[in-house]
Design a protein around this motif. Structure first.
Motif, short mmCIF file in Angstrom:
data_model
loop_
_atom_site.label_atom_id
_atom_site.label_comp_id
_atom_site.label_asym_id
_atom_site.label_seq_id
_atom_site.Cartn_x
_atom_site.Cartn_y
_atom_site.Cartn_z
N LEU A 17 0.96 -1.17 -0.10
CA LEU A 17 0.09 -0.07 0.03
C LEU A 17 0.77 1.32 -0.09
O LEU A 17 0.48 2.20 -0.66
CB LEU A 17 -0.99 0.03 1.22
N GLU A 18 1.77 1.16 0.85
CA GLU A 18 2.89 2.45 0.93
C GLU A 18 3.43 2.62 -0.52
O GLU A 18 3.44 3.75 -1.11
CB GLU A 18 3.95 2.31 2.15
N GLY A 19 3.85 1.72 -1.12
CA GLY A 19 4.61 1.63 -2.40
C GLY A 19 3.72 2.15 -3.57
O GLY A 19 4.09 3.20 -4.32
N ILE A 20 2.62 1.64 -3.46
CA ILE A 20 1.32 2.00 -4.46
C ILE A 20 1.01 3.33 -4.29
O ILE A 20 1.09 4.22 -5.43
CB ILE A 20 0.14 1.07 -4.59
N SER A 21 0.81 3.76 -3.20
CA SER A 21 0.50 5.24 -2.83
C SER A 21 1.52 6.22 -3.00
O SER A 21 1.19 7.12 -3.69
CB SER A 21 0.28 5.24 -1.23
N GLU A 22 2.94 5.88 -3.02
CA GLU A 22 3.96 6.76 -3.28
C GLU A 22 3.96 6.76 -4.99
O GLU A 22 4.08 8.00 -5.45
CB GLU A 22 5.25 6.24 -2.90
N TYR A 23 3.65 5.91 -5.61
CA TYR A 23 3.74 6.03 -7.16
C TYR A 23 2.45 6.66 -7.78
O TYR A 23 2.50 7.28 -8.64
CB TYR A 23 3.92 4.35 -7.75
N ARG A 24 1.34 6.31 -6.93
CA ARG A 24 0.17 7.21 -7.48
C ARG A 24 0.52 8.56 -7.35
O ARG A 24 -0.04 9.49 -8.09
CB ARG A 24 -1.12 6.61 -6.44
N LYS A 25 0.90 8.95 -6.43
CA LYS A 25 1.69 10.53 -5.87
C LYS A 25 2.19 10.94 -7.26
O LYS A 25 1.87 12.07 -7.86
CB LYS A 25 1.97 10.68 -4.51
N ARG A 26 3.39 10.14 -7.55
CA ARG A 26 4.38 10.49 -8.67
C ARG A 26 3.46 10.75 -9.86
O ARG A 26 3.79 11.55 -10.68
CB ARG A 26 5.41 9.58 -8.59
N ILE A 27 2.72 9.80 -10.20
CA ILE A 27 1.91 9.71 -11.57
C ILE A 27 1.02 10.72 -11.69
O ILE A 27 1.03 11.45 -12.69
CB ILE A 27 1.36 8.20 -11.60
N SER A 28 0.55 11.40 -10.47
CA SER A 28 -0.32 12.31 -10.63
C SER A 28 0.14 13.61 -11.05
O SER A 28 -0.64 14.74 -11.57
CB SER A 28 -1.16 12.54 -9.07
N ALA A 29 1.43 13.82 -11.12
CA ALA A 29 2.02 14.96 -11.46
C ALA A 29 1.93 15.15 -12.95
O ALA A 29 2.07 15.93 -13.83
CB ALA A 29 3.73 15.04 -11.38
N PHE A 30 1.48 13.97 -13.84
CA PHE A 30 1.67 13.75 -15.10
C PHE A 30 0.19 13.21 -15.81
O PHE A 30 0.34 13.71 -16.86
CB PHE A 30 2.77 12.52 -15.49
N ALA A 31 -0.52 12.59 -14.87
CA ALA A 31 -1.79 12.21 -15.74
C ALA A 31 -2.67 11.77 -14.52
O ALA A 31 -2.48 11.74 -13.27
CB ALA A 31 -1.55 10.73 -16.27
#
Length: 154
Positions: A17-31
Motif C-alpha cells: 500500500l505504501e509503495g502503490i501510494s507513493e507511485y500514485r502520487k508521482r503519477i499524478s504529476a503527469f496524468a
C-alpha cells in the motif's frame, strides 16, 4: 489521458500500500490515475475457479465503457521494455481513458481477454496479483518520466 487500474481484491499488505501510494502520487504529476478495487469472489460460494472468474469478469465489465482502451495484464501477454511501454502509452495519448486490468487469484475469464485491446506481460516471471499492482504503478510512472524527459529512467 486518464489511466485507470481495475483490480480484483484489496491490497492489504502495508508495504505494498505504501509503495502503490507513493507511485500514485508521482503519477499524478503527469496524468489522472485511479485505482478501483473490485470485490473478489469466494470459491466457497462460487464452486470452482471458472465460476469465480466469470463472476469477477461480470463485475469488471460493468466498469468499462465501449470507448475505453483496455489493457489486460497477463503472463501470456506481449512483453515490452520500459522505452517500448512509454512509446505504447504515447500511441494511446488520443484515447480518453486507458484501463489496465489485473485479475484475481485465478486469473481472468475469457470475456475479459476478448474485450481487451492489448494484453501485456510484465515479465516471464510469475508474480502475485497483489505484487503486480505495485510493479505496474512503477512502470507507468517510469513511462511517464520517459515521455516527459525526466531523469528517472536510466
Amino acid at each position: 489521458m486518464k489511466l485507470t487500474l481495475l483490480q480484483i481484491g484489496k491490497t492489504k499488505d502495508k508495504w505494498l500500500l505504501e509503495g502503490i501510494s507513493e507511485y500514485r502520487k508521482r503519477i499524478s504529476a503527469f496524468a489522472k490515475f485511479d485505482i478501483i478495487e473490485l470485490p473478489d469472489e469466494s470459491i466457497k460460494h462460487s464452486g470452482n475457479a471458472e465460476s469465480v472468474k466469470a463472476k469477477e469478469a461480470s463485475t469488471i465489465l460493468k466498469y468499462i465503457k465501449p470507448e475505453d482502451y483496455v489493457i489486460l495484464l497477463d503472463e501470456q501477454g506481449e512483453q515490452k521494455n520500459s522505452l517500448e511501454f512509454a512509446d505504447f502509452l504515447i500511441s494511446l495519448s488520443e484515447r480518453k481513458n486507458v484501463v489496465f486490468i489485473t485479475g484475481g487469484v485465478f486469473g481472468v475469464d475469457k470475456s475479459i481477454r476478448q474485450r481487451a485491446n492489448s494484453i501485456l506481460s510484465l515479465s516471464k516471471f510469475t508474480f502475485t496479483h497483489r505484487l503486480v499492482r505495485l510493479i505496474l504503478c512503477e512502470q507507468i510512472y517510469r513511462a511517464l518520466t520517459i515521455i516527459n524527459n525526466r531523469n528517472y529512467h536510466k
